[in-house]
Motif scaffolding. Structure first.
Motif, mmCIF file in Angstrom:
data_model
loop_
_atom_site.group_PDB
_atom_site.id
_atom_site.type_symbol
_atom_site.label_atom_id
_atom_site.label_comp_id
_atom_site.label_asym_id
_atom_site.label_seq_id
_atom_site.Cartn_x
_atom_site.Cartn_y
_atom_site.Cartn_z
ATOM 1 N N LEU A 1 0.847 -1.181 0.000
ATOM 2 C CA LEU A 1 0.000 0.000 0.000
ATOM 3 C C LEU A 1 0.891 1.242 0.000
ATOM 4 O O LEU A 1 2.094 1.153 0.233
ATOM 5 C CB LEU A 1 -0.911 -0.015 1.223
ATOM 6 C CG LEU A 1 -1.994 -1.105 1.224
ATOM 7 C CD1 LEU A 1 -2.688 -1.172 2.574
ATOM 8 C CD2 LEU A 1 -3.005 -0.874 0.115
ATOM 9 N N PRO A 2 0.333 2.432 -0.242
ATOM 10 C CA PRO A 2 1.160 3.635 -0.338
ATOM 11 C C PRO A 2 1.996 3.877 0.919
ATOM 12 O O PRO A 2 1.526 3.682 2.050
ATOM 13 C CB PRO A 2 0.125 4.744 -0.541
ATOM 14 C CG PRO A 2 -1.023 4.064 -1.212
ATOM 15 C CD PRO A 2 -1.075 2.695 -0.597
ATOM 16 N N GLY A 3 3.228 4.332 0.715
ATOM 17 C CA GLY A 3 4.152 4.584 1.810
ATOM 18 C C GLY A 3 4.372 6.056 2.093
ATOM 19 O O GLY A 3 5.185 6.419 2.943
ATOM 20 N N PHE A 4 3.647 6.928 1.377
ATOM 21 C CA PHE A 4 3.721 8.369 1.617
ATOM 22 C C PHE A 4 2.311 8.933 1.454
ATOM 23 O O PHE A 4 1.917 9.366 0.383
ATOM 24 C CB PHE A 4 4.685 9.040 0.629
ATOM 25 C CG PHE A 4 4.879 10.523 0.875
ATOM 26 C CD1 PHE A 4 5.660 10.967 1.938
ATOM 27 C CD2 PHE A 4 4.291 11.462 0.051
ATOM 28 C CE1 PHE A 4 5.840 12.332 2.167
ATOM 29 C CE2 PHE A 4 4.460 12.823 0.267
ATOM 30 C CZ PHE A 4 5.239 13.262 1.326
ATOM 31 N N PRO A 5 1.509 8.899 2.512
ATOM 32 C CA PRO A 5 0.115 9.342 2.418
ATOM 33 C C PRO A 5 0.014 10.784 1.945
ATOM 34 O O PRO A 5 0.874 11.630 2.275
ATOM 35 C CB PRO A 5 -0.403 9.182 3.852
ATOM 36 C CG PRO A 5 0.473 8.131 4.451
ATOM 37 C CD PRO A 5 1.833 8.359 3.844
ATOM 38 N N THR A 6 -1.034 11.081 1.179
ATOM 39 C CA THR A 6 -1.276 12.440 0.702
ATOM 40 C C THR A 6 -2.600 12.952 1.259
ATOM 41 O O THR A 6 -3.394 12.208 1.841
ATOM 42 C CB THR A 6 -1.336 12.495 -0.837
ATOM 43 O OG1 THR A 6 -2.604 11.981 -1.283
ATOM 44 C CG2 THR A 6 -0.213 11.684 -1.468
ATOM 45 N N GLU A 7 -2.834 14.221 1.029
ATOM 46 C CA GLU A 7 -4.054 14.869 1.504
ATOM 47 C C GLU A 7 -5.302 14.362 0.787
ATOM 48 O O GLU A 7 -6.422 14.617 1.228
ATOM 49 C CB GLU A 7 -3.931 16.376 1.299
ATOM 50 C CG GLU A 7 -3.711 16.764 -0.171
ATOM 51 C CD GLU A 7 -3.290 18.212 -0.352
ATOM 52 O OE1 GLU A 7 -3.673 19.050 0.487
ATOM 53 O OE2 GLU A 7 -2.576 18.492 -1.333
#
Length: 595
Positions: free
Chosen positions: A185-191
Motif C-alpha cells: 500500500l502507499p508509503g507516503f500518504p497524501t491529503e
C-alpha cells in the motif's frame, strides 16, 4: 507523462544482481530445451520456473538491456520519466480518428522486466468475473477464478509500505500469496487519500468502498496496491530473474532481436516452428538457435504479432501481398488489439501540499531525492497515485439499448478513477507555471473498440503499424463522458468541501455531454494496457491464435505467453494478470514435458 526536463542525476542505487548474461549471440549454444523470446514480465517468470529443473537448458533473449543503475526504473515516483527513453520501444500509433486525428506515444518496456520495469506499478488481479469469462470463452475450466487462484498466489506477497505503518484492515490477507513480487500500500500518504476513502464510504451506491480490490470484486474505491517493496520497484527482473540469474542452466542474452521463426520440419503433418533467427542490429549477421522442446514467444502485445507476421504466420493474403511466404494462415494474428482510454481531468485545489511546487523547483526536487537516498522515505517511494476506484455505469444507461454490457460481469467495472495530488502530465496539456492542482484520471476499462497491429515493412527492425482505435466505439465515448460526470459528482461530496476550487481550463467549459465528449477526444491518451493481438480461443475454433494451453494453432513447437493471448481485456490494470498467466503457462509446460 511528467517530464523532468531540468533534472539529470547519476545515482548509485541497489542494482540488478550481478547478472550471468551473454553480451554476444556468438556465446550462445545452438540448441536449448526452451528458448524464450522476450525478457519481460512473462519471460522472466518462465525463465525462473522452467530453470528450477537443473537438467533443463534455457535461453532467455531480450531486445533491450538490463536496466542496471537506471534510477528512474528503481524509484517508483520517477517511473513517469521512462517513456521516450532507451528502455522504451518508443512506438507511436497511427492517427486516431477517435482522438481528432492525433497520434500518441505507445510505451512498451525494452529492458529486462519489460513493461513491469517501466509501468506505473498498479497491482490488480482482475475480478473473478474476468477469469470465469476467459474459461467460458476458451472452454477451459483451468482459466476459471477458482482454478487460477493458485497461480495468482504464486506471483506475489504483501509487504509493509515504505513508511512501515500498520495496514491492518486495509487488505484481506487471505486474498494474497507468498510469491516473488512485492506488493504494498502507499508509503507516503497524501491529503487526497482520506478524502477518497471517506467520500466512497459516505456516498455508497455506485461509489462503494471496497477494502481490497484484489479479493475478487474490483468494483469500488480503495487504496492503491502497487508492485513496490521497501520503496523500490518490484519488477519481473528483480523479483523473478535476479534470484536465479546464476543458475548454470539459464543463459540470458541481451540487446538481441528475434528476426524470424524458422520451420525446421513437420510433426504429425504440422509445421515445427522451433527455430529462431536473431540479430543484434539491422545490418548484423543472422544466427539461428533451436529449441528441442518449445520456442516460447513472450515478446509482448506488439512484438509477438509482429514476429509471427514476419515469419509467415498470419492472414495469408495480406502476407503474400507483402512478399512474405505463408506458413500458417491465421487471420486473427494482429487483430483484437484492445486498450484502456485515459483522460486527465485537472482541478484547481485550495492547498499548498501538492507536488506541483516540487516539480517546478530543482532545489526542492533535489531535496526529495536526498531524502529518498538517505532514508528511503518521502514522496518518491510511491507512484503518483495513492488511491483508485472502479465504477459501473448506471443500470438504466441508454447506451445499453445499443450495446450489450461489455464487462465480464457485476464484479467488474466499466470505468476507473485515479487520484493524483498534483498536476500529472498525461496527454497534450503541460503543467501550468503556477498554482496547485489535483489530477483525476478517468479511464474506460471495458472498451468495445478494437484495433490492429500490422507490418509496415518486412524488416524486423522497423516499427509495425499500431492502431489501437481509441474511442472508436460509441460505447467507449459514452462511458468516458459518464466517468467525467461521476468524477465531478464524487469530488462534490462533503469530504472534498473547501478543497476543490474548480475545473481547470477547458474542462470548466465542458458543461454538456457533447462538450465533454469533444474534450475527451482532444485530450485522451491510453493507460498503456494493450492486450489481445494473439488471443486464445477454444481448441478447434477457426478464430484465435493459440489454444487454451497457449500453443500456436496449426503448428508444433511454439507457445505464446504474454498479454497478447488475452481473449478480452481485464477491467483492471493488467500486469498482475500477465504474471498469473505466466505462472499457469509454466505449470502447463512442465506437465507437457515432464520437467
Amino acid at each position: 507523462m511528467l517530464v523532468f526536463v531540468w533534472f539529470e542525476v547519476i545515482l548509485s542505487l541497489l542494482s540488478i544482481a550481478e547478472a550471468r548474461v551473454l553480451d554476444s549471440v556468438l556465446e550462445i549454444s545452438k540448441k536449448y530445451d526452451f528458448v524464450i523470446v522476450g525478457g519481460g514480465t512473462a519471460g522472466c517468470v518462465l525463465a525462473n520456473r522452467l530453470s528450477e529443473n537443473p537438467q533443463v537448458k534455457i535461453l532467455l533473449i531480450e531486445a533491450g538491456g538490463s536496466g542496471d543503475g537506471n534510477e528512474n526504473i528503481v524509484i517508483p515516483f520517477l517511473g513517469v520519466a521512462l517513456p521516450g527513453t532507451t528502455v522504451d520501444w518508443n512506438y507511436t500509433t497511427t492517427p486516431q480518428s477517435g482522438l481528432q486525428g492525433r497520434s500518441i506515444p505507445y510505451t512498451r518496456g525494452q529492458v529486462l522486466g519489460g513493461s513491469s520495469s517501466v509501468n506505473l506499478l498498479t497491482w490488480n488481479r482482475g475480478s473473478n468475473n474476468v477469469w470465469d469469462r476467459w474459461a467460458k470463452i476458451t472452454g477451459d475450466p483451468g482459466w476459471s477464478s477458482n482454478s487460477i487462484q493458485e497461480f495468482y498466489l504464486k506471483t506475489s506477497r504483501i509487504v509493509p509500505p515504505a513508511d512501515g505503518r500498520s495496514t491492518a484492515g486495509q487488505i484481506i490477507p487471505s486474498a494474497h500469496g507468498n510469491g516473488p513480487v512485492q506488493v504494498s500500500l502507499p508509503g507516503f500518504p497524501t491529503e487526497l487519500d482520506n478524502r477518497v476513502i471517506n467520500a466512497s464510504k459516505q456516498l455508497g451506491g455506485r461509489f462503494p468502498f471496497t477494502v481490497d480490490l484484489n479479493a475478487g470484486n474490483t468494483v469500488g474505491f480503495s487504496s492503491m496496491q502497487s508492485s513496490i517493496g521497501q520503496g523500490k520497484r518490484s519488477s519481473a527482473a528483480t523479483a523473478y530473474l535476479d534470484p536465479v540469474i546464476n543458475r548454470t542452466n539459464l543463459d540470458v542474452l541481451l540487446n538481441t532481436h528475434a528476426t524470424k521463426i524458422i520451420q525446421s520440419g513437420t510433426v504429425d503433418g504440422l509445421p515445427n516452428l522451433n527455430t529462431l533467427e536473431v540479430a543484434s542490429s539491422p545490418t548484423g549477421q543472422r544466427y539461428r538457435v533451436t529449441a528441442s522442446k518449445e520456442l516460447i514467444l513472450s515478446a509482448g502485445v506488439i512484438g509477438t504479432p509482429q514476429l509471427l507476421l514476419l515469419s509467415g504466420v498470419g492472414p495469408k493474403s495480406t502476407l503474400q501481398a507483402q512478399g512474405i511466404p505463408s506458413v500458417i494462415d491465421l487471420p486473427s494474428v494482429g487483430q483484437n488489439l484492445t486498450d484502456h482510454p485515459l483522460l486527465p481531468n485537472y482541478f484547481i485545489v485550495n492547498s499548498n501540499q501538492t507536488f506541483d511546487a516540487i516539480l517546478r523547483n530543482p532545489a526542492l526536487f533535489g531535496a526529495d531525492i536526498q531524502e529518498y537516498m538517505a532514508t528511503g522515505q518521502g514522496l518518491l517511494v510511491d507512484s503518483p497515485g495513492n488511491t483508485q476506484g472502479f465504477m459501473r455505469l448506471p443500470n438504466n444507461s441508454p447506451i445499453f439499448s445499443k450495446f450489450k454490457d461489455p464487462s465480464a460481469g457485476p464484479l467488474s467495472a466499466h470505468t476507473e478513477f485515479i487520484f493524483v495530488d498534483g498536476f500529472a502530465t498525461f496527454g497534450p496539456l503541460t503543467q501550468p507555471a503556477e498554482g496547485n492542482f489535483m489530477s483525476l484520471l478517468t479511464a474506460v476499462v471495458s472498451p468495445v473498440s478494437r484495433g490492429t497491429v500490422r507490418l509496415a515493412t518486412s524488416n524486423p527492425f522497423d516499427q509495425p503499424v499500431i492502431d489501437p482505435a481509441i474511442l472508436s466505439s460509441d460505447f467507449d465515448s459514452f462511458a468516458m463522458v459518464q466517468a467525467m460526470k461521476d468524477a465531478q459528482s464524487f469530488i462534490s461530496s462533503q469530504p472534498w468541501s473547501g478543497f476543490v476550487v474548480g475545473p481547470l481550463g477547458g474542462l470548466a467549459e465542458a458543461d454538456t455531454d457533447e462538450k465533454k465528449e469533444a474534450f475527451a477526444r482532444n485530450f485522451s491518451v491510453t493507460v498503456n494496457h494493450p492486450v489481445g493481438t494473439a488471443s486464445m480461443s477454444p481448441l478447434r475454433a477457426k478464430w484465435g491464435v493459440v489454444d487454451p494451453t497457449l500453443l500456436l494453432k496449426g503448428a508444433c513447437g511454439l507457445r505464446i505467453v504474454d498479454a497478447s493471448i488475452f481473449p478480452v481485456i481485464p477491467e483492471s490494470h493488467p500486469q498482475a494478470v500477465v504474471y498469473t498467466v505466466a505462472e499457469r503457462a509454466a505449470a502447463l509446460i512442465k506437465a507437457r514435458h515432464g520437467c
